[in-house]
Design a protein around this motif. Sequence first.
Motif, PDB file in Angstrom:
ATOM      1  N   UNK A  92       0.103  23.048   9.959  1.00 18.88           N
ATOM      2  CA  UNK A  92       0.202  22.557  11.327  1.00 18.88           C
ATOM      3  C   UNK A  92       1.602  22.705  11.915  1.00 18.88           C
ATOM      4  N   UNK A  93       2.619  22.597  11.091  1.00 17.87           N
ATOM      5  CA  UNK A  93       3.988  22.664  11.602  1.00 17.87           C
ATOM      6  C   UNK A  93       4.632  24.039  11.401  1.00 17.87           C
ATOM      7  N   UNK A  94       3.841  25.036  11.016  1.00 23.31           N
ATOM      8  CA  UNK A  94       4.388  26.374  10.775  1.00 23.31           C
ATOM      9  C   UNK A  94       4.778  27.051  12.086  1.00 23.31           C
ATOM     10  N   UNK A  95       5.841  27.817  12.041  1.00 27.67           N
ATOM     11  CA  UNK A  95       6.285  28.552  13.214  1.00 27.67           C
ATOM     12  C   UNK A  95       5.522  29.871  13.349  1.00 27.67           C
ATOM     13  N   UNK A  96       5.514  30.400  14.538  1.00 25.93           N
ATOM     14  CA  UNK A  96       4.932  31.714  14.776  1.00 25.93           C
ATOM     15  C   UNK A  96       3.595  31.712  15.474  1.00 25.93           C
ATOM     16  N   UNK A  97       2.872  30.592  15.424  1.00 27.26           N
ATOM     17  CA  UNK A  97       1.564  30.544  16.061  1.00 27.26           C
ATOM     18  C   UNK A  97       0.567  31.511  15.474  1.00 27.26           C
ATOM     19  N   UNK A  98       0.690  31.767  14.163  1.00 29.54           N
ATOM     20  CA  UNK A  98      -0.168  32.779  13.529  1.00 29.54           C
ATOM     21  C   UNK A  98      -1.632  32.369  13.469  1.00 29.54           C
ATOM     22  N   UNK A  99      -1.906  31.100  13.562  1.00 30.37           N
ATOM     23  CA  UNK A  99      -3.296  30.647  13.509  1.00 30.37           C
ATOM     24  C   UNK A  99      -4.030  30.692  14.831  1.00 30.37           C
ATOM     25  N   UNK A 100      -3.357  31.161  15.882  1.00 30.27           N
ATOM     26  CA  UNK A 100      -3.989  31.234  17.197  1.00 30.27           C
ATOM     27  C   UNK A 100      -4.979  32.399  17.246  1.00 30.27           C
ATOM     28  N   UNK A 101      -6.098  32.170  17.909  1.00 25.12           N
ATOM     29  CA  UNK A 101      -7.133  33.192  18.005  1.00 25.12           C
ATOM     30  C   UNK A 101      -6.650  34.394  18.818  1.00 25.12           C
ATOM     31  N   UNK A 102      -7.080  35.584  18.394  1.00 22.49           N
ATOM     32  CA  UNK A 102      -6.721  36.816  19.091  1.00 22.49           C
ATOM     33  C   UNK A 102      -7.539  37.008  20.359  1.00 22.49           C
ATOM     34  N   UNK A 103      -8.683  36.352  20.448  1.00 22.60           N
ATOM     35  CA  UNK A 103      -9.535  36.373  21.627  1.00 22.60           C
ATOM     36  C   UNK A 103      -9.742  34.943  22.107  1.00 22.60           C
ATOM     37  N   UNK A 104      -9.961  34.768  23.383  1.00 26.30           N
ATOM     38  CA  UNK A 104     -10.115  33.431  23.945  1.00 26.30           C
ATOM     39  C   UNK A 104     -11.580  33.004  23.906  1.00 26.30           C
ATOM     40  N   UNK A 105     -11.891  31.883  23.273  1.00 25.36           N
ATOM     41  CA  UNK A 105     -13.274  31.385  23.291  1.00 25.36           C
ATOM     42  C   UNK A 105     -13.718  31.039  24.709  1.00 25.36           C
ATOM     43  N   UNK A 106     -15.017  31.137  24.943  1.00 25.45           N
ATOM     44  CA  UNK A 106     -15.563  30.765  26.233  1.00 25.45           C
ATOM     45  C   UNK A 106     -15.706  29.263  26.347  1.00 25.45           C
ATOM     46  N   UNK A 107     -15.972  28.768  27.538  1.00 23.05           N
ATOM     47  CA  UNK A 107     -16.140  27.329  27.754  1.00 23.05           C
ATOM     48  C   UNK A 107     -17.239  26.751  26.865  1.00 23.05           C
ATOM     49  N   UNK A 108     -16.915  25.677  26.168  1.00 21.49           N
ATOM     50  CA  UNK A 108     -17.905  24.990  25.339  1.00 21.49           C
ATOM     51  C   UNK A 108     -18.162  25.620  23.991  1.00 21.49           C
ATOM     52  N   UNK A 109     -17.511  26.741  23.683  1.00 22.56           N
ATOM     53  CA  UNK A 109     -17.742  27.379  22.387  1.00 22.56           C
ATOM     54  C   UNK A 109     -16.968  26.653  21.296  1.00 22.56           C
ATOM     55  N   UNK A 110     -17.621  26.449  20.169  1.00 24.47           N
ATOM     56  CA  UNK A 110     -17.049  25.683  19.071  1.00 24.47           C
ATOM     57  C   UNK A 110     -15.954  26.465  18.363  1.00 24.47           C
ATOM     58  N   UNK A 111     -14.805  25.822  18.169  1.00 26.08           N
ATOM     59  CA  UNK A 111     -13.746  26.355  17.311  1.00 26.08           C
ATOM     60  C   UNK A 111     -13.726  25.478  16.065  1.00 26.08           C
ATOM     61  N   UNK A 112     -14.130  26.050  14.962  1.00 24.20           N
ATOM     62  CA  UNK A 112     -14.316  25.321  13.714  1.00 24.20           C
ATOM     63  C   UNK A 112     -13.102  25.495  12.810  1.00 24.20           C
ATOM     64  N   UNK A 113     -12.517  24.394  12.376  1.00 28.12           N
ATOM     65  CA  UNK A 113     -11.373  24.441  11.473  1.00 28.12           C
ATOM     66  C   UNK A 113     -11.864  24.420  10.036  1.00 28.12           C
ATOM     67  N   UNK A 114     -11.352  25.345   9.222  1.00 28.80           N
ATOM     68  CA  UNK A 114     -11.741  25.406   7.824  1.00 28.80           C
ATOM     69  C   UNK A 114     -10.505  25.546   6.950  1.00 28.80           C
ATOM     70  N   UNK A 115     -10.668  25.287   5.657  1.00 29.88           N
ATOM     71  CA  UNK A 115      -9.554  25.401   4.712  1.00 29.88           C
ATOM     72  C   UNK A 115      -9.764  26.478   3.653  1.00 29.88           C
ATOM     73  N   UNK A 116     -10.997  26.931   3.527  1.00 30.76           N
ATOM     74  CA  UNK A 116     -11.292  27.903   2.480  1.00 30.76           C
ATOM     75  C   UNK A 116     -11.949  29.140   3.072  1.00 30.76           C
ATOM     76  N   UNK A 117     -12.321  30.076   2.209  1.00 26.16           N
ATOM     77  CA  UNK A 117     -12.775  31.377   2.690  1.00 26.16           C
ATOM     78  C   UNK A 117     -14.037  31.284   3.544  1.00 26.16           C
ATOM     79  N   UNK A 118     -15.056  30.625   3.038  1.00 25.49           N
ATOM     80  CA  UNK A 118     -16.319  30.558   3.755  1.00 25.49           C
ATOM     81  C   UNK A 118     -16.251  29.592   4.930  1.00 25.49           C
ATOM     82  N   UNK A 119     -16.846  29.983   6.040  1.00 26.47           N
ATOM     83  CA  UNK A 119     -16.935  29.090   7.194  1.00 26.47           C
ATOM     84  C   UNK A 119     -17.877  27.918   6.936  1.00 26.47           C
ATOM     85  N   UNK A 120     -18.661  27.993   5.866  1.00 28.83           N
ATOM     86  CA  UNK A 120     -19.590  26.922   5.527  1.00 28.83           C
ATOM     87  C   UNK A 120     -19.000  25.923   4.531  1.00 28.83           C
ATOM     88  N   UNK A 121     -17.920  26.292   3.840  1.00 27.98           N
ATOM     89  CA  UNK A 121     -17.368  25.462   2.769  1.00 27.98           C
ATOM     90  C   UNK A 121     -16.662  24.236   3.330  1.00 27.98           C
TER      91      UNK A 121
END
Length: 203
Positions: A92-121
Motif C-alpha cells: 500500500x505504501x510502495x512508490x511508483x503506482x505500479x498497482x494501478x490498472x492500465x485500463x480504466x474500469x467502467x462505472x459500477x465494475x468491480x475491482x477485486x483486490x487479491x493477494x495470490x495468483x488466482x482471482x478466486x483464492x
Amino acid sequence: MTGPHGSAFSGRVGWGERPALVVVDLVRAYTEPDGPFALPEPGPAVAATAQLAEAARSGGHPVVWTVVRYAPDLADAGLFARKVPALTAFAEDAEGGWGELALKPGPGELVLVKQYASAFAGTSLAATLHARGVDTVVVTGVSTSGCVRATATDALTHGFRPQVVHQACADRTRELHEQNLRDLDAKYADVVDLTEAVEHLGG
C-alpha cells in the motif's frame, strides 16, 4: 487457437449462456517498460482486453478487474512475497503506482483486490459471479503462466466454463505464453480467439 477436437484426452467446455469478463492484474507493473514485472510486448493484450471490455458492456455482461495489494508490512503476503520479492511493489505504501490498472474500469465494475495468483483464492469472486447467474468466465490479463493460468484453473474448479482469450494475455516470453496456452487448452480451459470472444460477449 483450438483444442484437439475428437481427442480421447481433451474436450471442450464450451460457452454457457451468461458470461463474465475477468481481467487479471492488467496493471502498470506489467505494462510500463520500467515496471518491476515489465513484459516485452504488452500492447496487443491491453488493446484486446479493451475491445473485450467494450463488448461485454454492450452485451450487458459483468466485467471484473483484479489487482494485487498488500499491507505496508506485507503481513498478508505470506510466503508468496518471499518467493517473489518484487511483489513489494504492490504494498500500500510502495512508490511508483505500479498497482494501478492500465485500463480504466467502467462505472459500477468491480475491482477485486487479491493477494495470490488466482482471482478466486481467498476472494469473493466465485460467490459474486454465482449470485449474478454467471456460467462462463472469460479470462484475460497477465501473466499467462501465472495469474491467468491460476484463475482459469480455479474457474473450472468453481463450476464455471473458462474461456482464455489468447490475444488478450501476455507473458515474459512468447514461448512461455504459447506453452501455457497449449496446456490450459488441453486440460483446464478453452483457449479461444478474440473474434469468437467478442461475438459471445457482445451478442
